[in-house]
Design a protein around this motif. Structure first.
Motif, PDB file in Angstrom:
ATOM      1  N   THR A  78      -6.118   2.380   2.689  1.00 39.55           N
ATOM      2  CA  THR A  78      -5.538   3.530   1.982  1.00 39.55           C
ATOM      3  C   THR A  78      -6.483   4.728   1.924  1.00 39.55           C
ATOM      4  O   THR A  78      -6.026   5.867   1.814  1.00 39.55           O
ATOM      5  CB  THR A  78      -5.149   3.130   0.546  1.00 39.55           C
ATOM      6  OG1 THR A  78      -6.271   2.536  -0.098  1.00 39.55           O
ATOM      7  CG2 THR A  78      -3.994   2.147   0.554  1.00 39.55           C
ATOM      8  N   SER A  98       2.458   9.076   2.909  1.00 46.79           N
ATOM      9  CA  SER A  98       2.459   7.828   2.132  1.00 46.79           C
ATOM     10  C   SER A  98       3.193   6.691   2.826  1.00 46.79           C
ATOM     11  O   SER A  98       2.980   5.521   2.515  1.00 46.79           O
ATOM     12  CB  SER A  98       3.082   8.069   0.747  1.00 46.79           C
ATOM     13  OG  SER A  98       4.421   8.509   0.871  1.00 46.79           O
ATOM     14  N   LYS A 137       0.829  -1.214   0.000  1.00 49.21           N
ATOM     15  CA  LYS A 137       0.000   0.000   0.000  1.00 49.21           C
ATOM     16  C   LYS A 137       0.862   1.261   0.000  1.00 49.21           C
ATOM     17  O   LYS A 137       0.535   2.247  -0.668  1.00 49.21           O
ATOM     18  CB  LYS A 137      -0.948  -0.014   1.191  1.00 49.21           C
ATOM     19  CG  LYS A 137      -2.000  -1.113   1.100  1.00 49.21           C
ATOM     20  CD  LYS A 137      -2.896  -1.154   2.318  1.00 49.21           C
ATOM     21  CE  LYS A 137      -3.928  -2.269   2.181  1.00 49.21           C
ATOM     22  NZ  LYS A 137      -4.800  -2.356   3.372  1.00 49.21           N
ATOM     23  N   SER A 138       1.959   1.245   0.742  1.00 51.54           N
ATOM     24  CA  SER A 138       2.860   2.407   0.734  1.00 51.54           C
ATOM     25  C   SER A 138       3.474   2.613  -0.644  1.00 51.54           C
ATOM     26  O   SER A 138       3.613   3.743  -1.118  1.00 51.54           O
ATOM     27  CB  SER A 138       3.973   2.230   1.775  1.00 51.54           C
ATOM     28  OG  SER A 138       3.659   2.875   2.978  1.00 51.54           O
ATOM     29  N   GLU A 151       2.145   1.717  -3.479  1.00 47.34           N
ATOM     30  CA  GLU A 151       1.081   2.197  -4.372  1.00 47.34           C
ATOM     31  C   GLU A 151       0.787   3.675  -4.133  1.00 47.34           C
ATOM     32  O   GLU A 151       0.567   4.429  -5.091  1.00 47.34           O
ATOM     33  CB  GLU A 151      -0.175   1.347  -4.177  1.00 47.34           C
ATOM     34  CG  GLU A 151      -0.031  -0.066  -4.718  1.00 47.34           C
ATOM     35  CD  GLU A 151      -1.207  -0.958  -4.397  1.00 47.34           C
ATOM     36  OE1 GLU A 151      -1.376  -1.988  -5.072  1.00 47.34           O
ATOM     37  OE2 GLU A 151      -1.976  -0.628  -3.458  1.00 47.34           O
ATOM     38  N   LEU A 152       0.789   4.095  -2.870  1.00 49.89           N
ATOM     39  CA  LEU A 152       0.594   5.517  -2.571  1.00 49.89           C
ATOM     40  C   LEU A 152       1.751   6.349  -3.123  1.00 49.89           C
ATOM     41  O   LEU A 152       1.540   7.468  -3.626  1.00 49.89           O
ATOM     42  CB  LEU A 152       0.477   5.722  -1.056  1.00 49.89           C
ATOM     43  CG  LEU A 152      -0.790   5.187  -0.387  1.00 49.89           C
ATOM     44  CD1 LEU A 152      -0.701   5.351   1.128  1.00 49.89           C
ATOM     45  CD2 LEU A 152      -2.025   5.900  -0.927  1.00 49.89           C
ATOM     46  N   PRO A 154       1.350   3.334   5.863  1.00 53.99           N
ATOM     47  CA  PRO A 154       1.125   1.885   5.790  1.00 53.99           C
ATOM     48  C   PRO A 154       2.384   1.066   6.051  1.00 53.99           C
ATOM     49  O   PRO A 154       2.316   0.003   6.674  1.00 53.99           O
ATOM     50  CB  PRO A 154       0.619   1.681   4.349  1.00 53.99           C
ATOM     51  CG  PRO A 154       0.004   2.984   3.978  1.00 53.99           C
ATOM     52  CD  PRO A 154       0.878   4.016   4.634  1.00 53.99           C
TER      53      PRO A 154
END
Length: 272
Positions: free
Chosen positions: A138, A176, A79-80, A82-83, A179
Motif C-alpha cells: 500500500t 485505490s 488493501k483496496s 482499506e485504501l 490492489p
C-alpha cells in the motif's frame, strides 16, 4: 438467434485482430461517443455525479451479498478496501470543515459499509482471504499521493492542512482500486460477484468523470478557474480520467465475457 449473433461475432473478431494502438484509439472514440450521448440525453449534468454514487452503492451491495450469502471473500482485496476507507475518512473530514453537503451523507454511508466489508474480510471470513495474491504494497500507492498533495493542492482560503488533505483524498481515490486489480491479475480468473463489483466501480468512475468533463465544457472552462489556480484544477480532472482508464481494460473483458455468455471473467497476462 444465430443471425443476430453473427454481426456481434464478426465485430469481436475484427476488434481482436486490431493492433494495440488501434484498440486504444477505438476505446477513446467510444468514450467520446458516450460523453456526447450523455450530454444530449442528460440535461442536468450534476445528476451524473449522483448516478455515480448510486452505481457505487450498487456495487457495494453486490459485495455485501457475496460476503453474507456466499460466506467467502475470495478474490477481494483487503488493501483496496482499506485504501477506500482512508480516502473516504479524509474526504468526510474535509467535507465537514470545508463544504458540507448531500455528498457528505453519501460518503458516510459508503464509509460505514466499507468498514463492515473490512471487518468481514479481516475477522469473519479470514480463512478465504487470498493474502498471497493481495501483494501490492500500500505504501506504493499512499506515499506518492501524499507527496503529490504537498505540492499540488487547492488554492482556496481554507487552512493549508485541510487543502493538502483534500488533494490527498482525490489522488488516493484515483488509484485505490490498484490492489484489487492486482489480486484479479494474480488469480487470472474473476468470479461473478467480484467482477460485478469492479465493473460497477468502472461505471461509477466513468459517470463521475463525465460529470466533470461536461461541467467544464458547459462552463467553458470557468469551473476549472473556480476550483483555484495553478496545476490543481487540471489535476482534479486528470485524477478523474486516470480512475476511468485504470478500470477501462477490466470493463472491456467483463463485457466481452457477458457477450460470450460466460459468468466468469478470464484475464490474460498484462491486463493490470
Amino acid at each position: 438467434m444465430k443471425g443476430s449473433k453473427r454481426p456481434i461475432h464478426a465485430v469481436k473478431t475484427w476488434f481482436r485482430r486490431q493492433p494495440p494502438k488501434m484498440k486504444v484509439f477505438l476505446a477513446v472514440l467510444i468514450g467520446l461517443a458516450a460523453l456526447l450521448f450523455l450530454r444530449i440525453v442528460v440535461h442536468d449534468h450534476d445528476s451524473l455525479f449522483v448516478a455515480a454514487e448510486f452505481v457505487h452503492a450498487l456495487g457495494i451491495s453486490v459485495l455485501i451479498y457475496k460476503l453474507t450469502k456466499e460466506r467467502t471473500c475470495a478474490g477481494l482485496s483487503l488493501k483496496s478496501q482499506e485504501l477506500t476507507a482512508i480516502f473516504l475518512g479524509v474526504r468526510l473530514y474535509c467535507s465537514f470543515v470545508m463544504e458540507y453537503d448531500i455528498h457528505t451523507l453519501l460518503d458516510m454511508a459508503t464509509l460505514g459499509t466499507t468498514i463492515w466489508v473490512i471487518y468481514m474480510i479481516r475477522f469473519k471470513l479470514k480463512s478465504s482471504y487470498m493474502d498471497d495474491k493481495d501483494n501490492l504494497a500500500t505504501y506504493y500507492v499512499v506515499i506518492p499521493c501524499a507527496v503529490l498533495s504537498l505540492f499540488i493542492h487547492p488554492t482556496t482560503r481554507h487552512h493549508t492542512v485541510n487543502r493538502i488533505l483534500w488533494a490527498f483524498c482525490v489522488y488516493l481515490e484515483a488509484v485505490s482500486v490498484l490492489p484489487q486489480l492486482r489480486v484479479m491479475q494474480n488469480a487470472k480468473i474473476v468470479e461473478p460477484f467480484t467482477a460485478h463489483y469492479v465493473f460497477a466501480l468502472g461505471v461509477a468512475r466513468f459517470l463521475s468523470c463525465a460529470h466533470w468533463v461536461l461541467q467544464v465544457i458547459d462552463t467553458r472552462g470557468r469551473l476549472l478557474t473556480a476550483l483555484g489556480y495553478g496545476l490543481w484544477p487540471s489535476f482534479v480532472l486528470l485524477s478523474e480520467i486516470v480512475q476511468t482508464f485504470i478500470l477501462a481494460d477490466f470493463c472491456y473483458y467483463y463485457v466481452k465475457s457477458l457477450v460470450g455468455g460466460q459468468l466468469i471473467v478470464r484475464l490474460p497476462a498484462g491486463v493490470v
